[in-house]
Each structure stands twice: as C-alpha cells, then as structure tokens.
Scaffold this motif. Structure first.
Motif, PDB file in Angstrom:
ATOM      1  N   VAL A 143       0.569   2.280   4.386  1.00  0.00           N
ATOM      2  CA  VAL A 143       0.166   2.085   2.985  1.00  0.00           C
ATOM      3  C   VAL A 143       1.098   2.852   2.050  1.00  0.00           C
ATOM      4  O   VAL A 143       1.549   2.326   1.012  1.00  0.00           O
ATOM      5  CB  VAL A 143      -1.301   2.511   2.782  1.00  0.00           C
ATOM      6  N   ALA A 144       1.387   4.119   2.405  1.00  0.00           N
ATOM      7  CA  ALA A 144       2.292   4.925   1.574  1.00  0.00           C
ATOM      8  C   ALA A 144       3.673   4.282   1.501  1.00  0.00           C
ATOM      9  O   ALA A 144       4.291   4.228   0.421  1.00  0.00           O
ATOM     10  CB  ALA A 144       2.391   6.340   2.135  1.00  0.00           C
TER      11      ALA A 144
ATOM     12  N   PRO B 287       2.826   5.864  -8.967  1.00  0.00           N
ATOM     13  CA  PRO B 287       2.804   5.333  -7.585  1.00  0.00           C
ATOM     14  C   PRO B 287       3.429   6.275  -6.561  1.00  0.00           C
ATOM     15  O   PRO B 287       2.904   6.440  -5.456  1.00  0.00           O
ATOM     16  CB  PRO B 287       3.592   4.022  -7.705  1.00  0.00           C
TER      17      PRO B 287
ATOM     18  N   ALA C 252       1.087   9.133  -5.948  1.00  0.00           N
ATOM     19  CA  ALA C 252      -0.024   8.685  -5.111  1.00  0.00           C
ATOM     20  C   ALA C 252       0.404   8.547  -3.654  1.00  0.00           C
ATOM     21  O   ALA C 252      -0.344   8.880  -2.730  1.00  0.00           O
ATOM     22  CB  ALA C 252      -0.570   7.360  -5.624  1.00  0.00           C
ATOM     23  N   ALA C 253       1.638   8.060  -3.436  1.00  0.00           N
ATOM     24  CA  ALA C 253       2.132   7.921  -2.062  1.00  0.00           C
ATOM     25  C   ALA C 253       2.367   9.277  -1.414  1.00  0.00           C
ATOM     26  O   ALA C 253       2.330   9.393  -0.175  1.00  0.00           O
ATOM     27  CB  ALA C 253       3.425   7.112  -2.068  1.00  0.00           C
TER      28      ALA C 253
ATOM     29  N   GLY D 163       4.347   1.122   1.804  1.00  0.00           N
ATOM     30  CA  GLY D 163       4.236  -0.056   0.947  1.00  0.00           C
ATOM     31  C   GLY D 163       4.212   0.299  -0.521  1.00  0.00           C
ATOM     32  O   GLY D 163       4.856  -0.378  -1.350  1.00  0.00           O
ATOM     33  N   ILE D 164       3.484   1.363  -0.885  1.00  0.00           N
ATOM     34  CA  ILE D 164       3.428   1.785  -2.292  1.00  0.00           C
ATOM     35  C   ILE D 164       4.800   2.240  -2.767  1.00  0.00           C
ATOM     36  O   ILE D 164       5.256   1.882  -3.873  1.00  0.00           O
ATOM     37  CB  ILE D 164       2.393   2.914  -2.463  1.00  0.00           C
TER      38      ILE D 164
ATOM     39  N   ALA E 182       7.075  -0.850  -3.072  1.00  0.00           N
ATOM     40  CA  ALA E 182       6.724  -1.687  -4.222  1.00  0.00           C
ATOM     41  C   ALA E 182       7.121  -1.022  -5.530  1.00  0.00           C
ATOM     42  O   ALA E 182       7.649  -1.686  -6.453  1.00  0.00           O
ATOM     43  CB  ALA E 182       5.223  -1.972  -4.200  1.00  0.00           C
ATOM     44  N   ALA E 183       6.894   0.299  -5.645  1.00  0.00           N
ATOM     45  CA  ALA E 183       7.238   1.003  -6.888  1.00  0.00           C
ATOM     46  C   ALA E 183       8.742   0.996  -7.120  1.00  0.00           C
ATOM     47  O   ALA E 183       9.212   0.683  -8.231  1.00  0.00           O
ATOM     48  CB  ALA E 183       6.716   2.436  -6.820  1.00  0.00           C
TER      49      ALA E 183
END
Length: 387
Positions: free
Chosen positions: A361-362, A269, A272-273, A364-365, A368-369
């Motif tokens: 979005v980044a 995650p 990806a961010a 949030g990722i 969350a991670a």
C-alpha cells in the motif's frame, strides 16, 4: 593477459551496476533536472518500500511463528512427557510398596495414588498427541507407548491378583518394571523407592521410559533449533534494515526536493506513506523479545526433562505447604509459560501478516503521488508556463 582483460571488464560492469544502483537508491538533486529526479524516485522509492516491508515481514513472521510453535505446541508436549515419566515411576513405586503387604493388598487393592498416577500418565500422553508438536512417525511412536502403558497396568493387575504368592508376584512386578526400563535396575538403586532407569540408547531402548525420553530429546533439539536465529531470518533482517534506512532517507530527500523545487510545503501522500515506518521499531522490539524468550526456554526445557524426579513430585504432593520446589514439573511449566508469554508485545499479536501488504500500500501511494507530480510538471512545461 586475457585474465587481466576479463577482470577489467568484470570490474567495469560491476562499477556501472553500482553507479546505476546508487543513482536509483541515492540520487542527488543538485544539478539534476526535475523530470529525471522524479523519474528516478518513481522507480526507487516504491521498490525500496516493497523490499523493506517484504523482507521485514518475512523475518517477523518467521520469529513470531517460531514463538507461537514453541509456546503452543513444543512446551505443552514437553510438559506432558515429563508428567508421563514421573507418573509412571510413582505408580511403579506405589504398586511395589502396596503389593509388599501380600494378601492385604490383594483384598484392599492398590492405593489411590497409584490409580491417580496411572490415569495422569494416560491423560498426559493424550495431551501430547493433541499438542501438534509431533511428526507422523512420532505420533505412531506415542501410540505404541500408550499401548505399552495399558499392557503395563495389566501386569500390575496380575501381580495384585497373585499378591499372596511372593515368587509369582515378584516375577510379575519385575516384568512390569522391565516394561518401564530396558536395562535392569542396579543393586544400589533397589533400595530407592523410585529407582531411575539406567540410560539405554541403543537398539534395545524399546521400553516406555526409553521411548518417552527419545521423544523428549527430539523435541528439545527442535526447540533449540527454533530458538536460534535462522540464516534466512538474519539475511532478511539485514536487507530490510538497509532498505528501511534508504527508504526513510529517500522520502525525506524527496519531500525536501518537492518543497524547494515545486514549492510544495508538505506532500501529504508521502508523509502518509512514511507513517508505517513508525511501527517498525515496535515490531523489531517484539521480535527481539520473542527470540530472547525462546532462547531462555531451552535450559528450562532441559531441566524439565533431566532435573525433575518422582521424589520431587511425591514430596510436593505430601507437603503442599512447604512451598514450591524449583525442580517440580508444575514450577518449570509455569516458568516456560510466563517467559514465553512475556516474550512479546501482546498488542502486536496478529500484526506480522499485515506487514508486507502495508508495504505494498505504501509503495502504491508513493508511486501514485510521484506519478501525479511528474505528470503535472510535464503538463506545465509543455505549455511553456515554467522554464
């Protein structure tokens, strides 16, 4: 004494704020508990992502918006105004030359070039109105210019009808000329086929060319203002650069922390961010190209308004095989179009509005991670499985 104590208090507060800011933006894993480090990262990294992408997206959208405004509105309006001035001067010169023939001009009419140039001036004024570069007051001014052009052609028509009467014809041509220029033509210029308008900038600057020149001047000032770096865009760029550096370093340190403390080989995650960060250099290059193209358009716009001439346009029409004159309107218009078109990475068109949502979005990722890692860590420690 009170001032000294107050200064010390302010310094202590500032130092504490700086310490807390450094703790959240750049914490050290050495000597820190896993729980506290993850808590700090859970706050700092999403916040840095929002600030970095938000500031950068605003600055990029500002530069891109200026570039689109200059390319799609300002430069077409400036080209249209230049065509209007040149066409009206050429039409006046053609009318004077044709009507000098007396009764022959009354019978045969004015030349094709005169009719073509009057039509082009009218079309150019309509194109400037549709460009969207003018304010409401400037659009009203342009409508006045259009009405004056119609009245001007009416006086030329009267002069044609009185071509056999030299005195009346000369008076009507002089009046038509006065509608183009507020000030009379100097004696030294009367021998020119297309004598220029003497500059008039006071309250008497009410003729067609005076009004068009005033619109050109305001549009050029607007172009120069758009071409420069705005204070807001510069501040946003500096903030985003600092936030991006802290975000990239923070993600790297967090991934390293998870690898050494939690034996997580790679946090998918967080990686990806971090991927949107790869687009930041491309967007930065795109913004710099756009800003450079806008700055390069300023002297070309000045040449378009001040260096073109009816003689150049006439010679270009009469000698099309001599090659393009660098002062011709179409040549300068092409330079503007090509320069502004090349001043960007075309495949990034439309990307600016998505920069900030990508940052959300980044964030949030990342949040969350890290929340998941922290929750799993707390669940394990509560059971006593890990010390």
């Amino acid at each position: 004494m009170r001032l000294l104590r107050g200064a010390r208090a302010v310094g202590a507060v500032a130092a504490e704020l700086a310490r807390r800011l450094r703790r959240y933006a750049w914490p050290s894993a050495a000597g820190r508990r896993n729980r506290g480090y993850l808590r700090d990262r859970l706050v700092a990294l999403p916040l840095l992502a929002v600030v970095a992408f938000g500031a950068f997206g605003w600055a990029d959208a500002d530069v891109r918006g200026d570039s689109a405004y200059v390319r799609d509105r300002l430069t077409p309006a400036l080209v249209g105004l230049a065509h209007t001035k040149a066409s009206l001067f050429i039409a006046q010169g053609e009318a004077e030359q044709n009507l000098a023939e007396g009764r022959a001009a009354e019978l045969s009419g004015l030349s094709e070039r005169y009719r073509t140039r009057v039509a082009r001036a009218t079309q150019s004024l309509n194109a400037v109105t549709r460009s969207g570069a003018l304010t409401v007051a400037e659009e009203q001014e342009l409508r006045v210019v259009s009405a004056l052009v119609v009245d001007y052609t009416g006086w030329i028509g009267r002069a044609q009808g009185d071509a056999a009467d030299p005195v009346l014809r000369a008076a009507e041509l002089t009046y038509a000329r006065s509608m183009l220029c507020s000030a009379p033509v100097a004696a030294a210029d009367k021998s020119d086929r297309y004598p220029p308008c003497p500059p008039t900038t006071d309250a008497g600057a009410t003729s067609i060319v005076d009004r068009v020149s005033g619109l050109e001047r305001r549009l050029r000032e607007r172009l120069a203002d758009r071409a420069g770096w705005g204070a807001g865009a510069l501040a946003a760029a500096v903030v985003s650069a600092i936030a991006f550096l802290l975000l990239a370093a923070g993600l790297w340190r967090t991934v390293s922390f998870l690898h050494h403390r939690f034996r997580i080989r790679l946090s998918v995650p967080l990686v990806a961010a971090a991927l949107p960060l790869l687009a930041v250099p491309l967007l930065t290059v795109d913004a710099l190209l756009a800003q450079h193209a806008q700055a390069a358009a300023v002297p070309v716009a000045y040449a378009l308004a001040e260096r073109t001439s009816p003689e150049t346009e006439t010679i270009t029409e009469e000698r099309p095989f001599d090659g393009p004159d660098p002062r011709a309107i179409e040549v300068l218009a092409d330079r503007l179009d090509v320069g502004l078109a090349e001043g960007r990475l075309a495949f990034l068109d439309g990307a600016a509005p998505f920069v900030f949502p990508t940052g959300l979005v980044a964030a949030g990722i990342i949040g969350a991670a890290l929340h998941t890692y922290r929750r799993e860590y707390l669940a394990v420690t509560r059971t006593g499985a890990v010390s």
